[in-house]
Write a protein that holds these residues in place. Sequence first.
Motif, short mmCIF file in Angstrom:
data_model
loop_
_atom_site.label_atom_id
_atom_site.label_comp_id
_atom_site.label_asym_id
_atom_site.label_seq_id
_atom_site.Cartn_x
_atom_site.Cartn_y
_atom_site.Cartn_z
N PHE A 99 0.87 -1.35 0.06
CA PHE A 99 -0.17 0.01 -0.03
C PHE A 99 0.81 1.29 0.11
CE2 PHE A 99 0.62 -0.78 4.52
CZ PHE A 99 0.83 0.90 4.84
N ASP A 100 0.24 2.32 -0.56
CA ASP A 100 0.66 3.61 -0.32
C ASP A 100 -0.09 4.60 0.30
OD1 ASP A 100 -0.66 4.66 -2.37
OD2 ASP A 100 0.84 4.77 -4.03
N ILE A 101 0.35 5.57 0.84
CA ILE A 101 -0.35 6.89 1.31
C ILE A 101 -0.30 8.10 0.76
CG2 ILE A 101 -0.88 8.18 3.55
CD1 ILE A 101 0.32 5.86 5.16
N ARG A 102 -1.29 8.59 0.08
CA ARG A 102 -1.42 10.00 -0.57
C ARG A 102 -1.78 10.86 0.36
NH1 ARG A 102 0.11 9.93 -6.06
NH2 ARG A 102 1.07 8.01 -6.59
N GLN A 103 -1.11 11.98 0.47
CA GLN A 103 -1.04 13.15 1.47
C GLN A 103 -0.59 14.43 0.46
OE1 GLN A 103 -2.26 13.44 4.93
NE2 GLN A 103 -2.43 15.31 3.92
N TRP A 104 -1.45 15.39 0.67
CA TRP A 104 -1.38 16.46 0.11
C TRP A 104 -0.77 17.76 1.25
CZ3 TRP A 104 -5.25 13.32 -1.26
CH2 TRP A 104 -5.16 12.93 -2.63
N VAL A 105 0.20 18.32 0.79
CA VAL A 105 0.56 19.48 1.71
C VAL A 105 1.00 20.67 0.86
CG1 VAL A 105 1.86 17.65 3.30
CG2 VAL A 105 3.07 18.85 1.21
N LEU A 106 1.01 21.78 1.43
CA LEU A 106 1.05 23.03 1.32
C LEU A 106 2.33 23.77 1.99
CD1 LEU A 106 0.56 25.54 -0.95
CD2 LEU A 106 -1.19 26.21 1.08
N VAL A 107 3.42 24.02 1.33
CA VAL A 107 4.50 24.99 2.06
C VAL A 107 4.21 26.23 1.75
CG1 VAL A 107 6.82 25.24 2.38
CG2 VAL A 107 6.18 22.74 1.83
N THR A 108 4.04 27.22 2.95
CA THR A 108 3.75 28.56 2.70
C THR A 108 4.92 29.36 3.15
OG1 THR A 108 2.69 28.43 4.91
CG2 THR A 108 1.16 28.45 3.04
N SER A 109 5.86 28.79 3.85
CA SER A 109 7.24 29.47 4.29
C SER A 109 8.26 28.33 4.33
CB SER A 109 6.84 30.21 5.41
OG SER A 109 7.94 30.92 5.83
N PHE A 110 9.25 29.07 3.94
CA PHE A 110 10.65 27.97 4.22
C PHE A 110 11.33 28.67 5.49
CE2 PHE A 110 9.61 27.06 0.09
CZ PHE A 110 9.80 25.92 0.03
N CYS A 111 10.97 30.09 5.97
CA CYS A 111 11.85 30.54 6.98
C CYS A 111 10.90 31.36 7.96
CB CYS A 111 12.92 31.35 6.53
SG CYS A 111 14.10 31.73 8.01
N PRO A 112 10.26 31.02 8.69
CA PRO A 112 10.36 29.54 9.50
C PRO A 112 9.43 28.50 8.58
CG PRO A 112 8.55 31.04 10.42
CD PRO A 112 9.23 31.76 9.80
N LEU A 113 9.91 27.62 8.42
CA LEU A 113 9.44 26.33 7.84
C LEU A 113 7.95 26.17 8.10
CD1 LEU A 113 9.26 24.05 5.52
CD2 LEU A 113 10.40 22.61 7.04
N THR A 114 6.88 26.28 7.32
CA THR A 114 5.59 26.36 7.76
C THR A 114 4.80 25.37 6.71
OG1 THR A 114 5.41 28.47 8.50
CG2 THR A 114 3.41 27.27 8.26
#
Length: 124
Positions: A51-66
């Motif tokens: 199996f695999d897990i599909r998860q969506w993410v959104l990176v809104t900042s790299f400093c600080p990492l969010t």
Amino acid sequence: RSTWVKPAEMSRGRGIKIFNNLAEILDYGKEHQYVVQKYLENPMIVMRRKFDIRQWVLVTSFCPLTIWFYEECYVRFGAADYRIDEIKNKFAHLTNNSVAKHYEGSEPIAVSYTHLTLPTTPYV
């Protein structure tokens, strides 16, 4: 031991090849554009199915990492029981729905898509 070679322009599990040595990959690459990916010989298994897990993410900042995680993700299962010695059996090794829908084996698919809900709190 094994390496997946995926066509650069295709999706949904189409055209995936499996090679065991670099010379075969380089020879294949003379006529094709491709993406090379190491195959995990010891994947996660549930009820004998990969199996695999599909998860969506959104990176809104790299400093600080969010990073924001979408509330829902889903789990995809192979259509056939997983066996490493049957490496050419795409129904056991690929968890893609576009591949699994063509499975005509005698084994019933024990598990279908499972949706999970996660909190929408960002990870900072």
